[in-house]
Scaffold this active site. Structure first.
Site, PDB file in Angstrom:
ATOM      1  CB  THR A   1      37.342  37.948  40.188  1.00 24.58           C
ATOM      2  OG1 THR A   1      38.364  37.192  39.541  1.00 24.58           O
ATOM      3  CG2 THR A   1      37.564  37.891  41.680  1.00 24.58           C
TER       4      THR A   1
ATOM      5  CE  LYS B   1      42.572  43.492  48.967  1.00 21.88           C
ATOM      6  NZ  LYS B   1      43.260  42.968  50.129  1.00 21.88           N
TER       7      LYS B   1
ATOM      8  CD  GLU C   1      41.607  42.073  29.511  1.00 23.40           C
ATOM      9  OE1 GLU C   1      42.313  41.134  29.852  1.00 23.40           O
ATOM     10  OE2 GLU C   1      41.494  43.130  30.178  1.00 23.40           O
TER      11      GLU C   1
ATOM     12  CG  HIS D   1      40.207  48.111  36.952  1.00 23.20           C
ATOM     13  ND1 HIS D   1      39.243  47.611  36.101  1.00 23.20           N
ATOM     14  CD2 HIS D   1      41.037  47.061  37.237  1.00 23.20           C
ATOM     15  CE1 HIS D   1      39.489  46.332  35.868  1.00 23.20           C
ATOM     16  NE2 HIS D   1      40.570  45.969  36.550  1.00 23.20           N
TER      17      HIS D   1
ATOM     18  CG  ASN E   1      37.359  42.343  36.061  1.00 17.38           C
ATOM     19  OD1 ASN E   1      37.141  43.452  35.553  1.00 17.38           O
ATOM     20  ND2 ASN E   1      38.579  41.884  36.283  1.00 17.38           N
TER      21      ASN E   1
ATOM     22  CB  SER F   1      47.051  42.956  34.159  1.00 18.82           C
ATOM     23  OG  SER F   1      46.409  42.809  35.392  1.00 18.82           O
TER      24      SER F   1
ATOM     25  CB  SER G   1      47.177  40.682  39.792  1.00 21.59           C
ATOM     26  OG  SER G   1      46.090  40.299  40.603  1.00 21.59           O
TER      27      SER G   1
ATOM     28  CB  CYS H   1      41.369  46.357  32.866  1.00 19.54           C
ATOM     29  SG  CYS H   1      41.030  44.657  33.265  1.00 19.54           S
TER      30      CYS H   1
END
Ligand code: HMG
Length: 415
Positions: free
Chosen positions: A163, A263, A88, A254, A303, A336, A212, A120
Site C-alpha cells: 500500500t 468499505k 507527512e 481517501h 497511497n 490517521s 487503522s 493524510c
C-alpha cells in the site's frame, strides 16, 4: 447551505498532478513475497504503486505538481497570496517544505506560507484553511495554492508494503472557482488513536493495519453524523428523508488502497441515511456507479497520503468532468491519528475546460516499470539522496544534500 446560495462562491479552481517516473506492478511484488496475486488485485483492489527515486522528495514532487499549473498558465505567481504545503514526508523538523516551494516557484514576498501536518488529512486541512482565507476577505482578490505531497513508505516485506505510493497534487483555491465550488458546511470528526504514526527518527511509518481500517470507518461515521447535524439532516436540500448518497453524483474517499473506498462506501450507506440502518439493497450498484470509476489513478499509483483524495478528484475531472458539470459530489478525507472531514461541492459548469489540462493519463503512461530488484535497491538507497541518470535530467529534483543544506535544482518539470 449550498455553495450556490452563498454570496461568495469559493472552491478549487485548478488542479495539477505530478507522479514519480517509476512504477512497480504489484503482481511482481506479490510473486516475490509469496503472496497470492488475488489478495492484492481483489483483496486490496490495487494494481501498481508509484516509486519515488532517491533524488525526489516531498519538495520536488510538490514543485513539479505546482510548476505544471504555472507552465500551462492556469495561474500566475503574482496571483498567489497563500501557499500551504500539506505533507507527512517533511524534509526538516523546523524549516517548512513550503518555503522551498515559495523560492522554486518564485512567488511574491507578500505571500503567507507554511506547512501543515495531520497525516493524510492535512491536504484537506489546507483546502479548508485556504477556502476560509478567501471567504474572510483576507485574500484581497488573490488565490491560495495548496499542495499535497507525499511518499508512502512502509518496511520492505511488511504487509503494508503493498500500500505504498508517491505523488503530489496542487490545488488553486479561489473565489468563483472553475472546477469545484465547495459547500461551506462540512462534517468533522477527531479522536486521539494510535493507528498509524511515524516517530521523528524513522523513515517508514508504523501501523496497526486492521485497527487503522476500523479507525477510518468510525471516523467516517462520525464526520457524516456531524455533516448531517450541521445541515439539520437536510443535506440534499430536501426534507431530510433522502439518504445522503442519493443526492450526490459521485463519492470520493481517501484511498490508501481501493478496497478501502469500497468499505468506506458501505459504511457511508449505513450511516448516511437520514434514518440510520443497514446499507440499502442496491449497495453494490451504488458503489459501481458512484465510487469505483474514480479509483482509476489510485489503483495505479497507490497511497499518496495527503494527495490521495485529490488524486481521485483529479481522475474524476480528467475522465468525466463534462458529465458532472452542475452536479454535486461528496468527498471524505481521513488522516490517521485521527481527524476526518466529509464535505460536498458542485462541479462547476465549464469545468471540462480546466480538467482538460490535467493530463493524468499521460503521466501514468509515461512511467517506467521497475523490477522488484530495482525497487528494492531504490528503497534501500533512498535515505542517501542521489542524482538522477540522464533520462531524468529536466526534472526539478533534490540535486544534493550538501553541508546540511538541501539544494533543489530548478531545471524544469515533467510536462
Ligand atoms: P493484510 O494483513 O495484508 O491483509 O493487511 P488482510 O489479511 O486484511 O487481507 C486483505 C484483504 O484481502 C481481505 O479482504 C482478505 O479477505 C482479502 P477484506 O476482508 O478486508 O475485505 N484476501 C484475499 N482476496 C482474494 N484472494 C485471496 C485473498 N487473501 C486475502 N487469496 C492492510 C491489509 C490494509 C491492513 C495492510 O496493507 C496495511 O497495514 N496497510 C497500511 C495501513 C492502511 O492502509 N490502512 C488503511 C486505513 S488508515 C488510512 O487510510 C490512513 C493512512 O493513509 C495514513 C495516513 O493517514 O497518513 C494509511
Amino acid at each position: 447551505m449550498r455553495a450556490t446560495d452563498d454570496i461568495m462562491t469559493v472552491g478549487i479552481d485548478q488542479i495539477g498532478v505530478y507522479l514519480p517516473r517509476y512504477v512497480l506492478p504489484l503482481e511482481a511484488l506479490a510473486v516475490a513475497r509469496g503472496v497470492p496475486v488475488e489478495k492484492i488485485h481483489i483483496g486490496l483492489g490495487a494494481r501498481q504503486m508509484a516509486v519515488a527515486p532517491p533524488w525526489e522528495d516531498a519538495v520536488s514532487l510538490a514543485a513539479n505538481a505546482a510548476a505544471r499549473l504555472f507552465a500551462r498558465r492556469q495561474v500566475r505567481p503574482e496571483e498567489i497570496g497563500l501557499l500551504l504545503v500539506a505533507t507527512e514526508t517533511a524534509v526538516d523538523h523546523a524549516k517548512p517544505a513550503s518555503i522551498f516551494l515559495h523560492d522554486l516557484l518564485e512567488l511574491p514576498s507578500n505571500c503567507r506560507t507554511f506547512e501543515l501536518k495531520h497525516a493524510c488529512y492535512a491536504g484537506t486541512a489546507g483546502v479548508m484553511i485556504a477556502a476560509d482565507w478567501v471567504r474572510s476577505g483576507a485574500a484581497r482578490g488573490r488565490k491560495a495554492l495548496v499542495v499535497a505531497t507525499d511518499i508512502a513508505r512502509y518496511p520492505l516485506q511488511s504487509s503494508a508494503e503493498f500500500t505504498q505510493g508517491a505523488g503530489a497534487v496542487s490545488l488553486v483555491v479561489s473565489e468563483r472557482p472553475r472546477l469545484l465550488a465547495l459547500d461551506p458546511v462540512s462534517g468533522v470528526f477527531a479522536r486521539n488513536v494510535y493507528d498509524f504514526w511515524r516517530p521523528l527518527d524513522r523513515r517508514e511509518a508504523l501501523v496497526d493495519g486492521k485497527f487503522s481500517v476500523d479507525c477510518y470507518l468510525d471516523a467516517l461515521a462520525g464526520a457524516v453524523a456531524d455533516y448531517r447535524a450541521a445541515n439539520n439532516g437536510c443535506h440534499n436540500g430536501g426534507d431530510g428523508s433522502q439518504p445522503l448518497h442519493a443526492g450526490l453524483a459521485a463519492l470520493l474517499y481517501h484511498t490508501p488502497f481501493p478496497k478501502m473506498a469500497y468499505k468506506a462506501h458501505l459504511r457511508l450507506l449505513e450511516s448516511g441515511g437520514c434514518r440510520t440502518g443497514a446499507p440499502p439493497a442496491n449497495a453494490e450498484e451504488s458503489y459501481a456507479a458512484q465510487v469505483d470509476p474514480w479509483l482509476g489513478a489510485a489503483r495505479e499509483v497507490g497511497n499518496t497520503y495527503t494527495a490521495s483524495l485529490y488524486l481521485c478528484l483529479a481522475w474524476l475531472a480528467d475522465q468525466a468532468a463534462s458529465r458532472f458539470e452542475g452536479k454535486r459530489i461528496g468527498l471524505f478525507s481521513y488522516g490517521s491519528g485521527c481527524c476526518a472531514e466529509f464535505f460536498t461541492g458542485d462541479i462547476v459548469s465549464g469545468a471540462a475546460r480546466v480538467a482538460g489540462r490535467i493530463g493524468l493519463r499521460d503521466l501514468l503512461e509515461a512511467r517506467r516499470e521497475l523490477s522488484v530488484e530495482e525497487y528494492e535497491t531504490l528503497a534501500r538507497d533512498g535515505a542517501h539522496g542521489g542524482t538522477p541518470p540522464g533520462e531524468d535530467a529536466g526534472f526539478c529534483h533534490l540535486a544534493a544534500v550538501r553541508d546540511d543544506k538541501r539544494i533543489y535544482k530548478r531545471s524544469g518539470y515533467f510536462a
